[in-house]
Scaffold this active site. Structure first.
Site, PDB file in Angstrom:
ATOM      1  N   ALA A  10       0.819  -1.216   0.000  1.00 14.28           N
ATOM      2  CA  ALA A  10       0.000   0.000   0.000  1.00 14.28           C
ATOM      3  C   ALA A  10       0.854   1.268   0.000  1.00 14.28           C
ATOM      4  O   ALA A  10       0.417   2.305  -0.509  1.00 14.28           O
ATOM      5  CB  ALA A  10      -0.930  -0.002   1.206  1.00 14.28           C
ATOM      6  N   THR A  11       2.046   1.216   0.576  1.00 12.68           N
ATOM      7  CA  THR A  11       2.910   2.395   0.569  1.00 12.68           C
ATOM      8  C   THR A  11       3.260   2.796  -0.853  1.00 12.68           C
ATOM      9  O   THR A  11       3.177   3.973  -1.229  1.00 12.68           O
ATOM     10  CB  THR A  11       4.186   2.138   1.390  1.00 12.68           C
ATOM     11  OG1 THR A  11       3.834   1.988   2.765  1.00 12.68           O
ATOM     12  CG2 THR A  11       5.175   3.284   1.245  1.00 12.68           C
TER      13      THR A  11
ATOM     14  N   ASN B 228      -5.866   3.258  10.840  1.00 20.27           N
ATOM     15  CA  ASN B 228      -5.077   2.109  11.292  1.00 20.27           C
ATOM     16  C   ASN B 228      -4.769   2.131  12.780  1.00 20.27           C
ATOM     17  O   ASN B 228      -4.493   1.090  13.376  1.00 20.27           O
ATOM     18  CB  ASN B 228      -3.763   2.033  10.504  1.00 20.27           C
ATOM     19  CG  ASN B 228      -2.904   3.265  10.674  1.00 20.27           C
ATOM     20  OD1 ASN B 228      -3.355   4.388  10.461  1.00 20.27           O
ATOM     21  ND2 ASN B 228      -1.651   3.076  11.068  1.00 20.27           N
TER      22      ASN B 228
ATOM     23  N   SER C 182      -3.547  -3.454   0.639  1.00 21.42           N
ATOM     24  CA  SER C 182      -2.395  -4.313   0.923  1.00 21.42           C
ATOM     25  C   SER C 182      -2.873  -5.716   1.263  1.00 21.42           C
ATOM     26  O   SER C 182      -3.846  -5.883   1.997  1.00 21.42           O
ATOM     27  CB  SER C 182      -1.584  -3.737   2.091  1.00 21.42           C
ATOM     28  OG  SER C 182      -0.459  -4.539   2.368  1.00 21.42           O
TER      29      SER C 182
ATOM     30  N   CYS D  71       4.413   1.078  11.961  1.00 21.98           N
ATOM     31  CA  CYS D  71       5.327   1.870  11.146  1.00 21.98           C
ATOM     32  C   CYS D  71       6.036   2.950  11.959  1.00 21.98           C
ATOM     33  O   CYS D  71       7.087   3.436  11.568  1.00 21.98           O
ATOM     34  CB  CYS D  71       4.571   2.514   9.995  1.00 21.98           C
ATOM     35  SG  CYS D  71       3.717   1.333   8.938  1.00 21.98           S
TER      36      CYS D  71
END
Length: 368
Positions: free
Chosen positions: A68-69, A148, A192, A312
């Protein structure tokens, strides 16, 4: 044995995904080669693409990425570079994932006007603020479906309408929502695999028909002309299988998660929920307890895997930017924990984990 309550960081691999991936440990054909081995690999990729696409609305194409990044970077930078010269504004929210916020700030250093909107105390953005910020100079608006860190669901359908009414594109980070809640009507959607019981190392960007993006990488343009690089049939197959299971178990998974949520709420009755208790995905429970040292609690409860926020940013040492955006103090942010559960979490596991967490929190406060 560790009880796993960190579903927002990653999810256990679905058995169906594992089974779909296994043959591709031996089948080594390049899916972009013209011979039989390559055609077999390419067919597996397209089957996977079709299975994942069933989770999306019609009228778009799925571009595989490394995660997804990459998908968010591709969407934001690609849309900004492809936008006409009069559209030089990017609008997003203060509670977005770092892959969006950092990319937006990068665009700001390269000539675009950046608007980062604050959220209310419940974690949701005011639609009036969005409407004020989005104008005929806006190229793209980005908003996360399910946060998230706190699980709050943004009014993405309405945000998308505001963006398109102004002639801007709407990007939705649906990483935490894919297979869990309905996806919005968007122009670009980043997802993702490993957040939906698929393998790590693969994600996708859904691109609405007619949307033009400039590529980030050059060297083959294998994916729809905007993403270069050799695809992994094994990872694609795993993602496809995980998506198919998510679709078939959509209602059952939601019912199961709602039951776990209610159970956790009852056991943590004295804790305060961070973010809206109404507009949220119930598999994410972010709570705080006054005077608690969350980092110490995580270290003390070794039999349970849970977190204090985004994986993250867990090593940064800074309070969560999401919790700070809600107006929480540093002390409140550092007394917050995130519990994530889902399809493979049993009620017995959750009950045992909650007992360990509550007991350790009480011991910590007793000796404070």
């Amino acid at each position: 044995m560790t009880i796993y309550l960190d579903y927002q960081a990653t999810t256990p691999l679905a058995p169906e995904a594992r089974a779909a991936m296994a043959p591709w440990l031996d089948k080594f054909g390049n899916p972009h080669s013209p011979h039989r081995l390559g055609r077999e690999a390419a067919a597996a990729v397209e089957v996977a693409r079709e299975r994942i696409a069933r989770l999306f609305p019609p009228g778009g194409a799925l571009v595989f990425t490394s995660g997804a990044t990459e998908a968010a970077n591709m969407a934001l930078k690609g849309a900004a570079w492809a936008a006409p010269p009069e559209r030089r504004r990017v609008v997003t929210l203060s509670t977005e994932h770092a892959c969006v916020l950092d990319t937006v700030q990068w665009l700001g250093r390269h000539g675009l006007e950046v608007v980062v909107l604050p959220v209310e105390a419940d974690g949701r953005v005011s639609l009036d603020r969005v409407a004020e910020a989005v104008n005929d100079r806006t190229a793209i608006v980005a908003a996360m479906l399910v946060n998230n860190e706190i699980g709050v669901i943004q009014p993405v359908e309405e945000i998308g309408r505001i963006a398109r009414a102004a002639g801007a594109l709407f990007l939705c980070d649906a990483v935490q929502g894919l297979g869990r809640v309905e996806l919005p009507d968007a122009d670009l959607v980043a997802v993702s695999a490993h957040k939906v019981h698929g393998p790590k190392g693969i994600g996708a960007l859904w691109v609405r028909d007619g949307v033009r993006l400039e590529p980030l990488m050059h060297g083959g343009a294998q994916e729809a002309g905007i993403r270069s690089g050799t695809l992994s049939p094994m990872l694609c197959a795993g993602f496809g299988a995980a998506a198919a299971v998510a679709l078939s178990r959509f209602a059952g998974d939601r019912t199961h998660v709602a039951r776990l949520w209610q159970m956790a709420r009852e056991r943590l009755a004295g804790w305060t929920i961070n973010g809206s208790a109404e507009h949220r995905y119930c598999g994410n429970l972010n709570v705080r307890l006054e005077g608690l040292d969350a980092a110490r609690l995580i270290a003390d409860v070794r039999g349970v895997a849970f977190s204090a926020g985004s994986a993250c940013a867990s090593g940064s040492g800074r309070p969560s930017h999401v919790l700070k955006a809600l107006g929480l103090s540093d002390a409140d942010a550092r007394s917050s924990i995130r519990l994530g559960f889902g399809r493979y979490t049993t009620e017995e596991e959750l009950d045992a984990a909650l007992s360990l967490i509550v007991e350790a929190a009480e011991r910590q406060r007793a000796f404070a």
